[in-house]
Design a protein around this motif. Structure first.
Motif, PDB file in Angstrom:
ATOM      1  N   GLU A 260       0.813  -1.211   0.000  1.00 32.47           N
ATOM      2  CA  GLU A 260       0.000   0.000   0.000  1.00 32.47           C
ATOM      3  C   GLU A 260       0.852   1.268   0.000  1.00 32.47           C
ATOM      4  N   ALA A 261       2.082   1.163   0.506  1.00 27.66           N
ATOM      5  CA  ALA A 261       2.954   2.340   0.616  1.00 27.66           C
ATOM      6  C   ALA A 261       3.807   2.570  -0.628  1.00 27.66           C
ATOM      7  N   SER A 262       3.552   1.814  -1.677  1.00 23.31           N
ATOM      8  CA  SER A 262       4.362   1.966  -2.896  1.00 23.31           C
ATOM      9  C   SER A 262       4.253   3.370  -3.490  1.00 23.31           C
ATOM     10  N   CYS A 263       3.154   4.068  -3.176  1.00 24.81           N
ATOM     11  CA  CYS A 263       2.944   5.424  -3.686  1.00 24.81           C
ATOM     12  C   CYS A 263       3.586   6.484  -2.795  1.00 24.81           C
ATOM     13  N   CYS A 264       4.187   6.047  -1.697  1.00 22.59           N
ATOM     14  CA  CYS A 264       4.775   6.980  -0.716  1.00 22.59           C
ATOM     15  C   CYS A 264       6.195   6.512  -0.395  1.00 22.59           C
ATOM     16  N   PRO A 265       7.188   6.918  -1.184  1.00 24.30           N
ATOM     17  CA  PRO A 265       8.559   6.409  -1.046  1.00 24.30           C
ATOM     18  C   PRO A 265       9.145   6.560   0.359  1.00 24.30           C
ATOM     19  N   LYS A 266       8.875   7.690   1.011  1.00 28.38           N
ATOM     20  CA  LYS A 266       9.422   7.917   2.346  1.00 28.38           C
ATOM     21  C   LYS A 266       8.860   6.909   3.344  1.00 28.38           C
ATOM     22  N   LEU A 267       7.557   6.676   3.270  1.00 27.08           N
ATOM     23  CA  LEU A 267       6.921   5.730   4.182  1.00 27.08           C
ATOM     24  C   LEU A 267       7.370   4.306   3.856  1.00 27.08           C
ATOM     25  N   LYS A 268       7.496   3.995   2.577  1.00 29.81           N
ATOM     26  CA  LYS A 268       7.937   2.657   2.195  1.00 29.81           C
ATOM     27  C   LYS A 268       9.344   2.380   2.708  1.00 29.81           C
ATOM     28  N   LYS A 269      10.221   3.357   2.624  1.00 28.50           N
ATOM     29  CA  LYS A 269      11.582   3.196   3.141  1.00 28.50           C
ATOM     30  C   LYS A 269      11.558   2.949   4.647  1.00 28.50           C
ATOM     31  N   TYR A 270      10.699   3.665   5.347  1.00 24.05           N
ATOM     32  CA  TYR A 270      10.568   3.484   6.797  1.00 24.05           C
ATOM     33  C   TYR A 270      10.159   2.050   7.104  1.00 24.05           C
ATOM     34  N   PHE A 271       9.160   1.538   6.363  1.00 23.04           N
ATOM     35  CA  PHE A 271       8.673   0.200   6.668  1.00 23.04           C
ATOM     36  C   PHE A 271       9.576  -0.904   6.125  1.00 23.04           C
ATOM     37  N   GLU A 272      10.422  -0.593   5.201  1.00 15.16           N
ATOM     38  CA  GLU A 272      11.459  -1.550   4.836  1.00 15.16           C
ATOM     39  C   GLU A 272      12.413  -1.744   6.013  1.00 15.16           C
ATOM     40  N   ALA A 273      12.723  -0.643   6.706  1.00 17.31           N
ATOM     41  CA  ALA A 273      13.566  -0.734   7.906  1.00 17.31           C
ATOM     42  C   ALA A 273      12.827  -1.471   9.027  1.00 17.31           C
ATOM     43  N   PHE A 274      11.532  -1.199   9.157  1.00 21.36           N
ATOM     44  CA  PHE A 274      10.719  -1.900  10.156  1.00 21.36           C
ATOM     45  C   PHE A 274      10.737  -3.405   9.891  1.00 21.36           C
ATOM     46  N   ASN A 275      10.550  -3.775   8.625  1.00 20.35           N
ATOM     47  CA  ASN A 275      10.532  -5.196   8.279  1.00 20.35           C
ATOM     48  C   ASN A 275      11.873  -5.864   8.518  1.00 20.35           C
ATOM     49  N   THR A 276      12.943  -5.147   8.238  1.00 20.42           N
ATOM     50  CA  THR A 276      14.276  -5.701   8.482  1.00 20.42           C
ATOM     51  C   THR A 276      14.473  -5.991   9.967  1.00 20.42           C
ATOM     52  N   LYS A 277      14.005  -5.082  10.791  1.00 14.01           N
ATOM     53  CA  LYS A 277      14.193  -5.236  12.237  1.00 14.01           C
ATOM     54  C   LYS A 277      13.299  -6.312  12.832  1.00 14.01           C
ATOM     55  N   TYR A 278      12.008  -6.314  12.473  1.00 13.97           N
ATOM     56  CA  TYR A 278      11.042  -7.143  13.186  1.00 13.97           C
ATOM     57  C   TYR A 278      10.520  -8.364  12.414  1.00 13.97           C
ATOM     58  N   ILE A 279      10.421  -8.269  11.092  1.00 13.52           N
ATOM     59  CA  ILE A 279       9.749  -9.319  10.332  1.00 13.52           C
ATOM     60  C   ILE A 279      10.729 -10.305   9.706  1.00 13.52           C
ATOM     61  N   ALA A 280      11.806  -9.810   9.122  1.00 15.67           N
ATOM     62  CA  ALA A 280      12.761 -10.697   8.465  1.00 15.67           C
ATOM     63  C   ALA A 280      13.350 -11.718   9.439  1.00 15.67           C
ATOM     64  N   VAL A 281      13.539 -11.311  10.686  1.00 15.52           N
ATOM     65  CA  VAL A 281      14.144 -12.221  11.678  1.00 15.52           C
ATOM     66  C   VAL A 281      13.247 -13.414  11.986  1.00 15.52           C
ATOM     67  N   LEU A 282      11.953 -13.286  11.705  1.00 12.97           N
ATOM     68  CA  LEU A 282      11.026 -14.363  12.027  1.00 12.97           C
ATOM     69  C   LEU A 282      11.312 -15.612  11.194  1.00 12.97           C
ATOM     70  N   SER A 283      11.842 -15.426  10.007  1.00 13.01           N
ATOM     71  CA  SER A 283      12.130 -16.562   9.131  1.00 13.01           C
ATOM     72  C   SER A 283      13.536 -17.113   9.349  1.00 13.01           C
ATOM     73  N   LYS A 284      14.307 -16.460  10.231  1.00  6.49           N
ATOM     74  CA  LYS A 284      15.700 -16.872  10.455  1.00  6.49           C
ATOM     75  C   LYS A 284      15.864 -17.733  11.696  1.00  6.49           C
ATOM     76  N   GLN A 285      14.840 -17.805  12.528  1.00  5.97           N
ATOM     77  CA  GLN A 285      14.978 -18.518  13.804  1.00  5.97           C
ATOM     78  C   GLN A 285      15.141 -20.028  13.620  1.00  5.97           C
TER      79      GLN A 285
END
Length: 285
Positions: A260-285
């Motif tokens: 949904e944030a593809s139209c808002c580059p600043k917000l998308k960049k923020y949530f890419e960082a959010f995903n790196t911190k909180y979501i990506a690690v879920l598949s690494k455990q």
């Protein structure tokens, strides 16, 4: 499956993801890699909100205006703090007004029933509607149609909150049932009027208790969290069979936000960082 708990596995991955040169904090006098010394380090953008209200005005059941500072938990400097995850996620949508529609669209795609024409009238962290009862919602949205969406947020917790008996007041919860909960549960369309059943899933039922009409109660957890208490709580929520009381998974919501944030580059960049911190690690455990 590893003998380590879900929380311990995530803490280890998170702690190892940041450079050794970053100062670490302590817990009970012991330094841990997943604890920051400075709370700002645990914020995606380094900004720590001071106030619970992020938009509009909310009142409690007595009519008093809800206006308090955020009370950061003792564990808020832990990288896996669900309080900080919640704040990091929701605060970004209220920094610019056109971002709110992105949040609502992503919630709809994740299974939350929200009218297409609805907009957000007010929103807050840690909203407490009744000072006597003391339930507070991790995040709370009031829509312009008068209905609300409440969120109970978990990350690495092993369970939803239960009853904690106090030796100094062994009759506390029976008294609270008769004085507060009984009359409210009796008139609720979903909950059973049964003290044992109510306290069997205490935190879940306390959240549900405040939902009526078109209100939505959202329990937001990682699908990857395999803790028995969390899995059992989600199963209980599903068994209620109510479209207004739903399990939503962090993995799905985070992916929908990025779409949904593809139209808002600043917000998308923020949530890419959010995903790196909180979501990506879920598949690494």
């Amino acid at each position: 499956m590893s003998e380590l708990s879900f929380a311990k596995r995530i803490q280890a991955i998170m702690g190892n993801s940041i450079p050794d040169c970053v100062p670490r904090g302590t817990w009970n006098g012991v330094e841990y890699k997943h604890i920051y010394r400075d709370l700002r380090e645990n914020s995606i953008d380094g900004i720590i909100p001071e106030h619970c209200i992020v938009k509009g005005t909310l009142t409690d059941i007595s009519g008093a205006t809800f206006s308090v500072p955020i009370k950061y938990h003792l564990g808020a400097r832990h990288m896996n703090s669900s309080q900080m995850m919640c704040i990091n996620f929701f605060k970004a949508f209220f920094e610019e007004e056109d971002r709110e529609r992105i949040l609502l669209s992503a919630l709809r795609k994740s299974g939350v029933v929200i009218p297409d024409e609805a907009s957000i009238e007010a929103a807050a962290f840690e909203y407490e509607p009744d000072r006597a009862e003391k339930t507070n919602f991790d995040f709370f949205i009031k829509l312009d149609n008068g209905s609300h969406i409440s969120f109970e947020v978990k990350y690495t917790e092993s369970e939803f909150g239960g009853v904690k008996q106090e030796k100094s007041d062994p009759g506390k919860y029976e008294r609270k049932w008769h004085e507060i909960y009984s009359s409210r549960v009796r008139n609720h369309p979903v909950l059973k009027h049964d003290m044992v059943d109510f306290y069997g899933n205490y935190q879940i039922n306390r959240n549900i208790l405040y939902a009526s009409g078109n209100d939505q109660t959202v329990f937001l957890t990682p699908r990857a969290n395999d803790s028995k208490g969390i899995a059992g709580g989600r199963a209980y929520i599903d068994r209620l069979g109510c479209s207004r009381i739903v399990n939503v998974y962090w993995e799905d919501l985070a992916a929908n936000i990025l779409d949904e944030a593809s139209c808002c580059p600043k917000l998308k960049k923020y949530f890419e960082a959010f995903n790196t911190k909180y979501i990506a690690v879920l598949s690494k455990q």
